[in-house]
Enzyme design. Structure first.
Site, PDB file in Angstrom:
ATOM      1  N   TYR A 190       0.856  -1.182   0.000  1.00 27.54           N
ATOM      2  CA  TYR A 190       0.000   0.000   0.000  1.00 27.54           C
ATOM      3  C   TYR A 190       0.890   1.229   0.000  1.00 27.54           C
ATOM      4  CZ  TYR A 190      -3.501   3.427   1.546  1.00 27.54           C
ATOM      5  OH  TYR A 190      -4.340   4.514   1.640  1.00 27.54           O
ATOM      6  N   ASP A 204       9.422   2.950  -0.306  1.00 26.70           N
ATOM      7  CA  ASP A 204       8.373   3.593   0.491  1.00 26.70           C
ATOM      8  C   ASP A 204       8.595   3.224   1.954  1.00 26.70           C
ATOM      9  OD1 ASP A 204       6.119   4.524   1.738  1.00 26.70           O
ATOM     10  OD2 ASP A 204       4.694   3.634   0.324  1.00 26.70           O
ATOM     11  N   LYS A 256       4.126   9.060   8.772  1.00 30.33           N
ATOM     12  CA  LYS A 256       3.875   8.451  10.078  1.00 30.33           C
ATOM     13  C   LYS A 256       4.818   8.958  11.187  1.00 30.33           C
ATOM     14  CE  LYS A 256       0.983   4.813   8.314  1.00 30.33           C
ATOM     15  NZ  LYS A 256       1.034   4.401   6.925  1.00 30.33           N
TER      16      LYS A 256
HETATM   17  C1  PLP Z   1       0.397   4.792   5.606  1.00 25.12           C
HETATM   18  C2  PLP Z   1       1.151   4.530   4.359  1.00 25.12           C
HETATM   19  C3  PLP Z   1       1.053   5.367   3.233  1.00 25.12           C
HETATM   20  C4  PLP Z   1       0.042   6.477   3.141  1.00 25.12           C
HETATM   21  O1  PLP Z   1       0.233   7.457   4.085  1.00 25.12           O
HETATM   22  P1  PLP Z   1      -0.999   8.451   4.439  1.00 25.12           P
HETATM   23  O2  PLP Z   1      -0.381   9.445   5.356  1.00 25.12           O
HETATM   24  O3  PLP Z   1      -2.044   7.584   5.075  1.00 25.12           O
HETATM   25  O4  PLP Z   1      -1.469   9.038   3.166  1.00 25.12           O
HETATM   26  C5  PLP Z   1       1.891   5.141   2.170  1.00 25.12           C
HETATM   27  N1  PLP Z   1       2.782   4.131   2.184  1.00 25.12           N
HETATM   28  C6  PLP Z   1       2.892   3.289   3.227  1.00 25.12           C
HETATM   29  C7  PLP Z   1       3.919   2.221   3.203  1.00 25.12           C
HETATM   30  C8  PLP Z   1       2.077   3.455   4.354  1.00 25.12           C
HETATM   31  O5  PLP Z   1       2.175   2.592   5.365  1.00 25.12           O
END
Ligand code: PLP
Length: 447
Positions: free
Chosen positions: A149, A244, A279
């Site tokens: 994701y 990511d 995060k």
């Molecule tokens: C949470 C998450 C996102 C998206 O971040 P948001 O602040 O919710 O838009 C993207 N990549 C990863 C790996 C994530 O865990």
């Protein structure tokens, strides 16, 4: 929907109000408890490792706002930094010092990141990194992995993890076919599939994006050599590698998954070109970032032709919270997170085994999750081959005993530096009854 013994009248009343004004009553889908049933708990306060809901029930929090609350709730150093920043104003629409300091902290921690641009969400970070990669290469195809994701970016929702996995959706409505056609989805941990895709279309591929260590299909770490292989293959075809680290960044180590897996030296084949963060680096406020090689970042406006912007980007209060949080993310903190994860994963394994529940506990740094199935999980197909009703039974038993787990079998669990031995013991004490509930679900519901 099944009734649960400890259903919460005050949360239920809030849910009914919420349902009138908001689809599903929530502002982010997984919060709705649709995958586990029952009433989502409306929280009113958080303190250290605990959350308190509208009915006054206290929970040991193993979600930690899906990762950001690495110090626990209401950490005094962060509270002070936020109060001090807010006392000076909320947003200026000009550059300010806090955002420079946060950028410096990120660049200091993650060696291959030479420059960063701050944004307000992980979604914005990955969306902007993809645009930058397309601008840099002049190509349009993006490769991603099933079960990963990367936020709700149009081109990255195909076979995505997190809520898309939780609700067993193949992708999202509203994404044009043309856009989906620009995305190639491959199985995680399968270098042969990556080799084959690049052999066929390498000259059209702008970037490969991967979760540094996936946590949005449950915790599924890359096999040894996998990330290295991605670096080798993308470089050979002139495509960028985007790691990511929105979830793993500053969570798995001081330098995120990169620091844990590659160490200071980096991979033999080189480092990823671009990284995305979110995060933890916002400390519970909306702050995220993307960054990497200076020559690639130099394509961003106002220096280069790739446009990217944000009214609240680098917000002085959010960046103060993020910086104060990162300043507390010391080797001691990571050592404590590791101890807590050791204790909880050992307890899970012990009691699920004792109850005869098929399971595997997987871990990446202090992130971990349980799959209710036998055998290691290496990709999304294997993650989906778990017994979801057993998870729901386990979840509700834990909830009724005052432990708040992610309301989905496809999410990582998170711990914080505030999880002291009292909090850990409360979780451990709840596991045996939850393991029995999971065993019963296995016995009564066909997998
Ligand atoms: C949470 C998450 C996102 C998206 O971040 P948001 O602040 O919710 O838009 C993207 N990549 C990863 C790996 C994530 O865990």
């Amino acid at each position: 929907m099944t009734a649960y013994p400890f259903d919460a009248p005050a949360s239920q009343a809030l849910l009914e109000r919420a349902l009138a004004v908001t689809p599903g009553g929530v502002n982010s889908p997984v919060r709705a408890f649709r995958a586990v049933g029952g009433t989502p708990r409306f929280m009113v306060s958080g303190h250290g490792p605990y959350l308190t809901d509208a009915d006054g029930r206290e929970y040991v929090d193993l979600v930690c706002s899906w990762g950001p609350m690495i110090l626990g709730h209401g950490h005094p150093a962060v509270q002070q930094a936020v109060a001090a920043a807010a006392a000076k104003g909320f947003s200026f629409g000009t550059p300010s010092e806090n955002e420079v300091a946060l950028g410096e902290e990120i660049v200091r921690r993650v060696a291959p990141v030479e420059q960063v641009r701050l944004v307000s969400s992980g979604t914005e970070a990955t969306m902007s990194a993809i645009r930058l990669a397309r601008g840099y290469t002049g190509r349009s195809i993006v490769v991603k992995f099933a079960g990963c994701y990367h936020g709700h970016v149009d081109s990255l929702l195909a076979q995505a993890g997190s809520g898309v996995a939780t609700f067993a959706l193949p992708d999202s409505a509203g994404v044009p076919k043309e856009m989906a056609a620009e995305t190639i989805v491959l199985p995680f941990n399968d270098l042969d599939a990556v080799e084959a895709a690049f052999a066929e279309r390498g000259s059209e591929i702008a970037a490969l994006i991967t979760e540094a260590s996936p946590g949005n299909m449950g915790v599924v770490p890359p096999a040894p050599g996998f990330t290295e292989g991605l670096r080798r293959i993308t470089a050979a075809h002139g495509a960028l590698l985007i790691s990511d680290e929105v979830m793993t960044g500053f969570r798995c180590s001081e330098a995120g998954w990169f620091g844990l897996e590659a160490g200071e030296q980096g991979y033999a084949a080189g480092a990823p070109d671009l990284f995305t963060f979110g995060k933890v680096m916002g400390g519970g406020f909306p702050a995220a970032a993307f960054g990497g090689r200076a020559d690639v970042m130099a394509l961003l406006a106002p220096v280069g032709p790739v446009y990217q912007a944000g009214t609240l980007s680098g917000n002085p209060v959010a960046t103060a919270a993020g910086l104060a949080t990162l300043q507390q993310c010391t080797p001691d903190l990571y050592a404590r997170l590791g101890e807590v994860a050791d204790a909880l994963t050992a307890g899970l394994d012990e009691h699920l085994s004792a109850a005869g529940v098929p399971h595997v506990v997987q871990r990446a740094g202090s992130m971990f999750s349980v799959f209710f199935r036998d055998g290691q999980v290496r990709d999304y197909d294997e993650a989906r081959a778990q017994h979801v009703p057993a998870f729901a039974a386990f979840f509700h038993s834990m909830l009724s005993q005052g432990v708040y787990l992610p309301p989905s079998a496809f999410e990582s669990w998170f711990v914080s530096g505030a999880h002291d031995d009292v909090a850990v013991d409360r979780v451990l004490a709840a596991i045996p009854a939850a393991a029995s509930a999971a065993a019963e679900a296995f016995a009564t519901i066909d997998s």
